[in-house]
Design a protein around this motif. Sequence first.
Motif, PDB file in Angstrom:
ATOM      1  N   ARG A 182       0.781  -1.151   0.038  1.00 19.66           N
ATOM      2  CA  ARG A 182       0.040  -0.175  -0.075  1.00 19.66           C
ATOM      3  C   ARG A 182       0.768   1.358  -0.020  1.00 19.66           C
ATOM      4  NH1 ARG A 182      -2.441  -4.131   1.399  1.00 19.66           N
ATOM      5  NH2 ARG A 182      -4.568  -4.490   1.621  1.00 19.66           N
ATOM      6  N   VAL A 230      -0.957   4.150   6.292  1.00 20.62           N
ATOM      7  CA  VAL A 230      -1.223   2.751   5.788  1.00 20.62           C
ATOM      8  C   VAL A 230      -2.027   2.376   7.068  1.00 20.62           C
ATOM      9  CG1 VAL A 230      -0.696   0.483   5.063  1.00 20.62           C
ATOM     10  CG2 VAL A 230       0.572   2.168   4.390  1.00 20.62           C
ATOM     11  N   GLY A 242      -9.075   6.298   8.088  1.00 23.79           N
ATOM     12  CA  GLY A 242      -8.655   6.718   6.957  1.00 23.79           C
ATOM     13  C   GLY A 242      -9.536   7.612   6.133  1.00 23.79           C
ATOM     14  N   ARG A 252      -6.777   0.859   3.103  1.00 21.18           N
ATOM     15  CA  ARG A 252      -5.946   0.881   4.355  1.00 21.18           C
ATOM     16  C   ARG A 252      -5.934  -0.229   5.167  1.00 21.18           C
ATOM     17  NH1 ARG A 252      -7.120   6.465   3.121  1.00 21.18           N
ATOM     18  NH2 ARG A 252      -5.092   7.528   3.154  1.00 21.18           N
TER      19      ARG A 252
END
Length: 232
Positions: A182, A190, A201, A227
């Motif tokens: 990611r 992340v 996120g 995420r």
Amino acid sequence: MKVDMVLKYQTLDSEMFKIERGLKDNQNKKVADELREKIKNAQSRSVKLEENAGKILKEIEKVKNQVKTQEAKMQEFMAKDLDSMPQEEIEKLSVLKDKLNQNLVILEKNLTSLAENMNAVLADFNKTIKAFNSAKDEYAKRKQAYDNDVKDVENQKKEISDKLDDISKSIEPDIMSAYKKRRSENVFPVLVPLNGNCCGGCHMELPFANITKIDEKGVITCEHCRRLVYKR
């Protein structure tokens, strides 16, 4: 899963992310990229202008040869003894003479037009070369300045990278692999917390069935922003 170690990794990684983003948004780099594009365009244009100039030169040579041919015919006509010719033949030659004169006038106009086109192409070519040289010089300066900016943070990046490597040894390989994947996609942060039933996120609500797996797996993947979500 040791979420605290991943968080520790991410906290340090945020410093690396800031450095990378700073280099990506570096003004010297942006200007250098723009100048490199200008250089490419100038090179491409100069090639096309050279091709156009070559075509015009060939056309000029062609017209000049046509002029020579017409002039030779005119000289041949002028050398004839008209006094010994019948009136009918003289009239035919007179028509031919007028036609030759007309052809010469047209050819002269063509030559003038071609010469003007050539001058325009040469002026454009000189302007393009001037812009190319200017952009090339400025690019070299900006590129050197950016290289210096990169060099200034090399030691800092190396120090952070070494620490990240040490911390990663305490994190499960599959989690570390998912994190790095990611991260390579410019997803940051992340690892984010679960806020109620939402991803910390993107703040989108997560399916309850996925949320129940956090205690078992340690993290789940947000289906919206990809995420890694953990429970505080």
